[in-house]
Write a protein that holds these residues in place. Sequence first.
Motif, PDB file in Angstrom:
ATOM      1  N   LYS A   1      -0.526  -3.388   8.777  1.00 17.51           N
ATOM      2  CA  LYS A   1      -0.343  -1.941   8.736  1.00 17.51           C
ATOM      3  C   LYS A   1       1.083  -1.557   9.143  1.00 17.51           C
ATOM      4  CE  LYS A   1      -4.580  -1.429   7.493  1.00 17.51           C
ATOM      5  NZ  LYS A   1      -4.867  -1.115   6.067  1.00 17.51           N
ATOM      6  N   ARG A   2       1.450  -0.360   8.775  1.00 19.01           N
ATOM      7  CA  ARG A   2       2.815   0.106   9.003  1.00 19.01           C
ATOM      8  C   ARG A   2       3.213   0.058  10.483  1.00 19.01           C
ATOM      9  NH1 ARG A   2       6.714   2.612   6.254  1.00 19.01           N
ATOM     10  NH2 ARG A   2       8.200   3.840   7.444  1.00 19.01           N
ATOM     11  N   ASN A   3       2.270   0.383  11.363  1.00 20.96           N
ATOM     12  CA  ASN A   3       2.623   0.412  12.784  1.00 20.96           C
ATOM     13  C   ASN A   3       2.913  -0.976  13.360  1.00 20.96           C
ATOM     14  OD1 ASN A   3       0.073  -0.648  12.899  1.00 20.96           O
ATOM     15  ND2 ASN A   3      -0.836   1.037  14.059  1.00 20.96           N
ATOM     16  N   SER A   4       2.594  -2.029  12.599  1.00 24.71           N
ATOM     17  CA  SER A   4       2.878  -3.384  13.082  1.00 24.71           C
ATOM     18  C   SER A   4       4.140  -3.964  12.449  1.00 24.71           C
ATOM     19  CB  SER A   4       1.684  -4.314  12.797  1.00 24.71           C
ATOM     20  OG  SER A   4       1.505  -4.500  11.406  1.00 24.71           O
ATOM     21  N   PHE A   5       4.768  -3.239  11.509  1.00 28.89           N
ATOM     22  CA  PHE A   5       5.985  -3.749  10.879  1.00 28.89           C
ATOM     23  C   PHE A   5       7.071  -4.116  11.903  1.00 28.89           C
ATOM     24  CE2 PHE A   5       5.267  -1.366   6.568  1.00 28.89           C
ATOM     25  CZ  PHE A   5       4.207  -2.214   6.294  1.00 28.89           C
ATOM     26  N   PRO A   6       7.327  -3.237  12.902  1.00 25.09           N
ATOM     27  CA  PRO A   6       8.394  -3.574  13.862  1.00 25.09           C
ATOM     28  C   PRO A   6       8.135  -4.860  14.641  1.00 25.09           C
ATOM     29  CG  PRO A   6       7.857  -1.241  13.977  1.00 25.09           C
ATOM     30  CD  PRO A   6       6.793  -1.879  13.139  1.00 25.09           C
TER      31      PRO A   6
ATOM     32  N   THR B   1      -0.284  -1.857 -12.516  1.00 21.68           N
ATOM     33  CA  THR B   1      -0.500  -0.503 -12.015  1.00 21.68           C
ATOM     34  C   THR B   1      -1.449  -0.538 -10.821  1.00 21.68           C
ATOM     35  OG1 THR B   1      -2.331  -0.222 -13.563  1.00 21.68           O
ATOM     36  CG2 THR B   1      -0.158   0.504 -14.287  1.00 21.68           C
ATOM     37  N   GLY B   2      -1.341   0.458  -9.975  1.00 18.83           N
ATOM     38  CA  GLY B   2      -2.183   0.532  -8.785  1.00 18.83           C
ATOM     39  C   GLY B   2      -1.425   0.023  -7.587  1.00 18.83           C
ATOM     40  N   SER B   3      -1.212   0.867  -6.586  1.00 19.23           N
ATOM     41  CA  SER B   3      -0.357   0.528  -5.444  1.00 19.23           C
ATOM     42  C   SER B   3       0.984   0.066  -6.005  1.00 19.23           C
ATOM     43  CB  SER B   3      -1.022  -0.540  -4.570  1.00 19.23           C
ATOM     44  OG  SER B   3      -2.282  -0.093  -4.133  1.00 19.23           O
ATOM     45  N   PHE B   4       1.558  -0.984  -5.405  1.00 19.41           N
ATOM     46  CA  PHE B   4       2.712  -1.619  -6.028  1.00 19.41           C
ATOM     47  C   PHE B   4       2.600  -3.102  -5.747  1.00 19.41           C
ATOM     48  CE2 PHE B   4       6.865  -3.194  -6.949  1.00 19.41           C
ATOM     49  CZ  PHE B   4       7.260  -2.429  -8.032  1.00 19.41           C
TER      50      PHE B   4
ATOM     51  N   THR C   1       2.657   2.076   3.511  1.00 23.31           N
ATOM     52  CA  THR C   1       1.805   2.206   4.694  1.00 23.31           C
ATOM     53  C   THR C   1       1.068   0.929   5.057  1.00 23.31           C
ATOM     54  OG1 THR C   1      -0.009   3.009   3.303  1.00 23.31           O
ATOM     55  CG2 THR C   1       1.453   4.670   4.266  1.00 23.31           C
ATOM     56  N   GLY C   2       1.136  -0.071   4.178  1.00 23.59           N
ATOM     57  CA  GLY C   2       0.453  -1.332   4.455  1.00 23.59           C
ATOM     58  C   GLY C   2       0.982  -2.437   3.555  1.00 23.59           C
ATOM     59  N   LEU C   3       0.636  -3.662   3.906  1.00 22.78           N
ATOM     60  CA  LEU C   3       1.151  -4.821   3.179  1.00 22.78           C
ATOM     61  C   LEU C   3       0.093  -5.905   3.127  1.00 22.78           C
ATOM     62  CD1 LEU C   3       3.579  -6.512   2.002  1.00 22.78           C
ATOM     63  CD2 LEU C   3       4.112  -7.111   4.385  1.00 22.78           C
ATOM     64  N   GLY C   4      -0.050  -6.518   1.969  1.00 26.83           N
ATOM     65  CA  GLY C   4      -0.959  -7.649   1.811  1.00 26.83           C
ATOM     66  C   GLY C   4      -0.340  -8.707   0.920  1.00 26.83           C
ATOM     67  N   PHE C   5      -0.994  -9.860   0.848  1.00 26.81           N
ATOM     68  CA  PHE C   5      -0.460 -10.958   0.049  1.00 26.81           C
ATOM     69  C   PHE C   5      -1.512 -11.525  -0.892  1.00 26.81           C
ATOM     70  CE2 PHE C   5       2.145 -10.714   3.868  1.00 26.81           C
ATOM     71  CZ  PHE C   5       3.419 -10.696   3.317  1.00 26.81           C
TER      72      PHE C   5
ATOM     73  N   GLN D   1       0.862  -1.184   0.000  1.00 33.37           N
ATOM     74  CA  GLN D   1       0.000   0.000   0.000  1.00 33.37           C
ATOM     75  C   GLN D   1       0.898   1.233   0.000  1.00 33.37           C
ATOM     76  OE1 GLN D   1      -2.463   0.560   3.483  1.00 33.37           O
ATOM     77  NE2 GLN D   1      -4.032   1.600   2.300  1.00 33.37           N
ATOM     78  N   THR D   2       0.894   1.959  -1.094  1.00 35.44           N
ATOM     79  CA  THR D   2       1.749   3.126  -1.232  1.00 35.44           C
ATOM     80  C   THR D   2       1.081   4.129  -2.156  1.00 35.44           C
ATOM     81  OG1 THR D   2       3.881   3.900  -2.085  1.00 35.44           O
ATOM     82  CG2 THR D   2       3.024   1.878  -3.042  1.00 35.44           C
ATOM     83  N   SER D   3       1.357   5.394  -1.906  1.00 37.65           N
ATOM     84  CA  SER D   3       0.756   6.435  -2.749  1.00 37.65           C
ATOM     85  C   SER D   3       1.400   6.475  -4.125  1.00 37.65           C
ATOM     86  CB  SER D   3       0.905   7.798  -2.066  1.00 37.65           C
ATOM     87  OG  SER D   3       2.279   8.081  -1.824  1.00 37.65           O
TER      88      SER D   3
END
Length: 339
Positions: free
Chosen positions: A199-204, A63-66, A186-190, A18-20
């Motif tokens: 979400k980004r705040n859970s990456f660590p 195209t769209g997000s990455f 800002t986010g990640l999915g599979f 999830q990225t702009s």
Amino acid sequence: MAGSELISPVQLFHIHLQTSEHYLPLPDFIKLSQSTRVISENLSEVIFGNNAKIDFLIFPPETGSFHIKIGFKSLTVAGFLGGAWVFLNSDIGNAFIKGFTDHDAIYWSEWAGKKAKETLSEAHENFEEYKKGILYTKIISECTKGFISIDESKIKKIGANTPQFRNALSAKNIFYETCIDNNEITGLGFSPRNEFPIKRNSFPKKIGSIPDSSKNDDDLNWAWETRTILITSPVWVKDGRKWQAVYTINKKRKSTSITIEDELFWSYVENNKLETQILDRMKVQWAFITEGGRQKHTRVLKVLEFNGRKISPRLNENQIRQMLSKAYPSEREDPELFD
């Protein structure tokens, strides 16, 4: 489609960021892709006893997000029919599959059977091989997704915080450190859908400790013997990649990965002095370590015979001990994606 084309199904693996922006810096793309590769290969080695291999494919992004699309393609279905299939149904292999995917091997086997029927009739001569190719790549895909997704606490609960997962754990840390360093993510999915449950705040929380590596070579309990083996997957280039071999012990057929350290043998290879067969028979002096009831780090110190042809003289015990006192070759590090 020809029968041979049906033996290697491809399972897509999605890394959806999830990225702009609709682009990603090349170093980040390489790190994320390479980390995924290391994780999938490490999991394959642990879960399937290093009896099956995958090819790692990159598909064009959309195209769209990455959206990074990776393909897992089965390379060694023949080996999978042997030792890997047995290990898959073992308590150890099944426990890891259940831990990473929330489903056991029976569930995925039934799933693979249904998928195989969409392409082949059960009466087709290649049906079982095709089904198991689907099963293998699906399990590796789902286990890789689960391994990357879960927190360190669940990694420990599953029992995957051990040295045998060291490469995968290190690669997972690199994966999330790359995401953290890129403020646009800002986010990640599979999945291919625009769903980003991590979400980004859970990456660590996904970054964990790395277990100590195996014991020093001097502390390893090497065993050695002379044995006749069959080569199921040779590597005719001296680059550190492992060969696949099978052998019989107590009337049971076993498989293992080997490195060949015999310089005289390699000189025969380099000068095209060997006559190869579909399954080459080798009489070897090899050394190995037994861990968890499995033969590991198998080193062919001398190739005594190759398809009946004498190659190298036999080592005595003192010579073997001298060779084993040297550090055994580390696992080969594959080149970076675009090296």
